[in-house]
Design a protein around this motif. Structure first.
Motif, PDB file in Angstrom:
ATOM      1  N   ARG A  11      44.422  37.674  44.346  1.00  0.00           N
ATOM      2  CA  ARG A  11      45.676  38.306  43.940  1.00  0.00           C
ATOM      3  C   ARG A  11      45.494  38.772  42.495  1.00  0.00           C
ATOM      4  O   ARG A  11      44.817  38.109  41.721  1.00  0.00           O
ATOM      5  N   THR A  12      46.072  39.891  42.143  1.00  0.00           N
ATOM      6  CA  THR A  12      45.907  40.419  40.797  1.00  0.00           C
ATOM      7  C   THR A  12      47.111  40.084  39.932  1.00  0.00           C
ATOM      8  O   THR A  12      48.244  40.005  40.403  1.00  0.00           O
ATOM      9  N   GLY A  13      46.860  39.859  38.661  1.00  0.00           N
ATOM     10  CA  GLY A  13      47.924  39.596  37.701  1.00  0.00           C
ATOM     11  C   GLY A  13      47.586  40.218  36.369  1.00  0.00           C
ATOM     12  O   GLY A  13      46.440  40.608  36.120  1.00  0.00           O
ATOM     13  N   GLN A  14      48.561  40.327  35.499  1.00  0.00           N
ATOM     14  CA  GLN A  14      48.328  40.827  34.149  1.00  0.00           C
ATOM     15  C   GLN A  14      49.366  40.260  33.198  1.00  0.00           C
ATOM     16  O   GLN A  14      50.460  39.850  33.606  1.00  0.00           O
ATOM     17  N   VAL A  15      48.997  40.244  31.931  1.00  0.00           N
ATOM     18  CA  VAL A  15      49.881  39.709  30.908  1.00  0.00           C
ATOM     19  C   VAL A  15      49.571  40.415  29.592  1.00  0.00           C
ATOM     20  O   VAL A  15      48.428  40.862  29.374  1.00  0.00           O
ATOM     21  N   ALA A  16      50.561  40.539  28.734  1.00  0.00           N
ATOM     22  CA  ALA A  16      50.339  41.100  27.401  1.00  0.00           C
ATOM     23  C   ALA A  16      49.923  39.983  26.460  1.00  0.00           C
ATOM     24  O   ALA A  16      50.591  38.946  26.366  1.00  0.00           O
ATOM     25  N   SER A  17      48.820  40.172  25.755  1.00  0.00           N
ATOM     26  CA  SER A  17      48.361  39.189  24.780  1.00  0.00           C
ATOM     27  C   SER A  17      49.189  39.298  23.504  1.00  0.00           C
ATOM     28  O   SER A  17      50.092  40.126  23.385  1.00  0.00           O
ATOM     29  N   GLY A  18      48.870  38.457  22.539  1.00  0.00           N
ATOM     30  CA  GLY A  18      49.659  38.402  21.318  1.00  0.00           C
ATOM     31  C   GLY A  18      49.717  39.707  20.555  1.00  0.00           C
ATOM     32  O   GLY A  18      50.713  40.009  19.904  1.00  0.00           O
ATOM     33  N   ASP A  19      48.635  40.502  20.615  1.00  0.00           N
ATOM     34  CA  ASP A  19      48.619  41.777  19.900  1.00  0.00           C
ATOM     35  C   ASP A  19      49.031  42.940  20.790  1.00  0.00           C
ATOM     36  O   ASP A  19      48.877  44.101  20.407  1.00  0.00           O
ATOM     37  N   GLY A  20      49.542  42.628  21.984  1.00  0.00           N
ATOM     38  CA  GLY A  20      50.000  43.662  22.906  1.00  0.00           C
ATOM     39  C   GLY A  20      48.947  44.154  23.875  1.00  0.00           C
ATOM     40  O   GLY A  20      49.258  44.953  24.775  1.00  0.00           O
ATOM     41  N   THR A  21      47.698  43.715  23.733  1.00  0.00           N
ATOM     42  CA  THR A  21      46.633  44.148  24.638  1.00  0.00           C
ATOM     43  C   THR A  21      46.879  43.620  26.045  1.00  0.00           C
ATOM     44  O   THR A  21      47.175  42.433  26.232  1.00  0.00           O
ATOM     45  N   ASN A  22      46.748  44.495  27.042  1.00  0.00           N
ATOM     46  CA  ASN A  22      46.903  44.077  28.423  1.00  0.00           C
ATOM     47  C   ASN A  22      45.676  43.279  28.865  1.00  0.00           C
ATOM     48  O   ASN A  22      44.542  43.705  28.652  1.00  0.00           O
ATOM     49  N   ILE A  23      45.912  42.125  29.460  1.00  0.00           N
ATOM     50  CA  ILE A  23      44.841  41.283  29.989  1.00  0.00           C
ATOM     51  C   ILE A  23      45.079  41.076  31.475  1.00  0.00           C
ATOM     52  O   ILE A  23      46.132  40.588  31.881  1.00  0.00           O
ATOM     53  N   SER A  24      44.104  41.467  32.275  1.00  0.00           N
ATOM     54  CA  SER A  24      44.222  41.319  33.724  1.00  0.00           C
ATOM     55  C   SER A  24      43.445  40.090  34.185  1.00  0.00           C
ATOM     56  O   SER A  24      42.528  39.624  33.503  1.00  0.00           O
ATOM     57  N   PHE A  25      43.832  39.559  35.332  1.00  0.00           N
ATOM     58  CA  PHE A  25      43.133  38.409  35.882  1.00  0.00           C
ATOM     59  C   PHE A  25      43.269  38.404  37.399  1.00  0.00           C
ATOM     60  O   PHE A  25      44.165  39.030  37.963  1.00  0.00           O
ATOM     61  N   LEU A  26      42.350  37.710  38.045  1.00  0.00           N
ATOM     62  CA  LEU A  26      42.366  37.530  39.492  1.00  0.00           C
ATOM     63  C   LEU A  26      42.706  36.084  39.804  1.00  0.00           C
ATOM     64  O   LEU A  26      42.192  35.170  39.147  1.00  0.00           O
ATOM     65  N   SER A  27      43.555  35.883  40.800  1.00  0.00           N
ATOM     66  CA  SER A  27      43.984  34.534  41.166  1.00  0.00           C
ATOM     67  C   SER A  27      43.715  34.275  42.643  1.00  0.00           C
ATOM     68  O   SER A  27      43.745  35.194  43.468  1.00  0.00           O
ATOM     69  N   ALA A  28      43.463  33.019  42.971  1.00  0.00           N
ATOM     70  CA  ALA A  28      43.264  32.605  44.361  1.00  0.00           C
ATOM     71  C   ALA A  28      43.588  31.123  44.469  1.00  0.00           C
ATOM     72  O   ALA A  28      43.366  30.354  43.539  1.00  0.00           O
ATOM     73  N   GLY A  29      44.107  30.728  45.627  1.00  0.00           N
ATOM     74  CA  GLY A  29      44.398  29.326  45.873  1.00  0.00           C
ATOM     75  C   GLY A  29      45.873  29.012  45.742  1.00  0.00           C
ATOM     76  O   GLY A  29      46.688  29.866  45.396  1.00  0.00           O
ATOM     77  N   ASP A  30      46.206  27.752  46.052  1.00  0.00           N
ATOM     78  CA  ASP A  30      47.597  27.306  46.021  1.00  0.00           C
ATOM     79  C   ASP A  30      47.616  25.838  45.616  1.00  0.00           C
ATOM     80  O   ASP A  30      47.670  24.938  46.439  1.00  0.00           O
ATOM     81  N   GLY A  31      47.538  25.607  44.317  1.00  0.00           N
ATOM     82  CA  GLY A  31      47.514  24.243  43.802  1.00  0.00           C
ATOM     83  C   GLY A  31      47.738  24.284  42.304  1.00  0.00           C
ATOM     84  O   GLY A  31      48.186  25.289  41.761  1.00  0.00           O
TER      85      GLY A  31
END
Length: 285
Positions: A11-31
């Protein structure tokens, strides 16, 4: 856990870091949440096999660090602390209490532990230099070759002097052949695209050289892993860090090399991480 394992359902996700830079990440699992910080020249998907094992017990969030994929660029004020900001942003968004870092991502993870206490912290051969243990004398040559548009020569220099491939003091032509295969293989385009992030990361490892004493302020339970086939400058700092960090232990795993987590032994590394987390963090937390 070292055997065959199903691919994770990303699953894909993203978040804004402290300086506003977009950071993307991949997620998997349920725990319970576990954030993974990749090493140099690695993308989140390179940890697919390890995630397949870990996602049996955890929700694994693998960061695409700055300069990779949909994440923003390193930026003009890049430092390892910006990477820490990014990882903390992912931790807070995903409500994760566990962190694993590999290589340069291991340095990020340890620096994170100084600023943000997590329930458990594990690293594999973090790019930590203690009292000059990392010889960066070749880094200017690598950077010049890269800036001159000579990625093959630059990668040859990187592979020969970093000694991350366990082939000893082989002739330069051997490293050149390996570099060619790396740059023109299935991940070649990605590797070439990521190479521009390497000089700044190497410089941060050099700049961060110290006697290691500040790591005594790291309060999270910490596991320091390495492989017996890895270069000594990466493994010899592990017992030193274990002596400095109050609640830490280290292990050198026989037969493993630097790319065990992402390539050569992801199941073995995942098993060590899972056992450590089970022993450290009570169930349900």
């Amino acid at each position: 856990m070292g055997g065959k394992n199903a691919k994770p359902q990303w699953r894909t996700g993203q978040v804004a870091s402290g300086d506003g830079t977009n950071i993307s990440f991949l997620s998997a699992g349920d725990g319970p949440g576990l954030v993974v910080i990749p090493g140099n020249n690695r993308r989140a998907h390179h940890y697919e096999a390890m995630t397949g094992h870990l996602s049996r017990e955890f929700t694994v969030h693998v960061i695409d660090r700055r300069g990779r994929g949909a994440s923003g660029p390193q930026g003009s004020d890049y430092s390892v602390e910006r990477e820490v900001d990014d990882a903390i942003a992912v931790i807070e968004q995903t409500r994760s209490e566990r962190v694993f870092g590999h290589s340069y991502g291991g340095l990020v993870a340890l620096r994170l532990g100084l600023r943000h206490r997590v329930a458990a912290l594990a690293v594999y051969e973090p790019a930590v230099s203690i009292r000059g243990s990392f010889d960066g004398s070749w880094v200017p040559t690598f950077t010049r070759l890269l800036n001159d548009g000579k990625p093959l020569a630059a990668m040859t220099t990187f592979m020969k002097h970093s000694r991350l491939v366990p082939i000893g003091n082989a002739p330069v032509i051997v490293f050149r052949g390996l570099a060619f295969m790396l740059l023109h293989g299935s991940d070649g385009a990605e590797t070439r695209a990521m190479m521009h992030t390497t000089p700044a990361e190497l410089q941060e490892s050099i700049r961060s050289d110290s006697d290691g004493a500040h790591y005594s302020q790291l309060s999270s339970p910490t596991l320091l892993l390495g492989g017996s086939r890895s270069p000594s400058y990466l493994t010899e700092v592990l017992p030193q860090l274990a002596d400095i960090i109050p609640n830490a232990r280290h292990e050198i795993i026989d037969g493993l090399d630097h790319n065990a987590p992402d390539l050569n032994a992801p199941g073995v590394v995942a098993e060590r991480i899972t056992t450590f987390l089970a022993d450290t963090v009570p169930a349900g937390e």
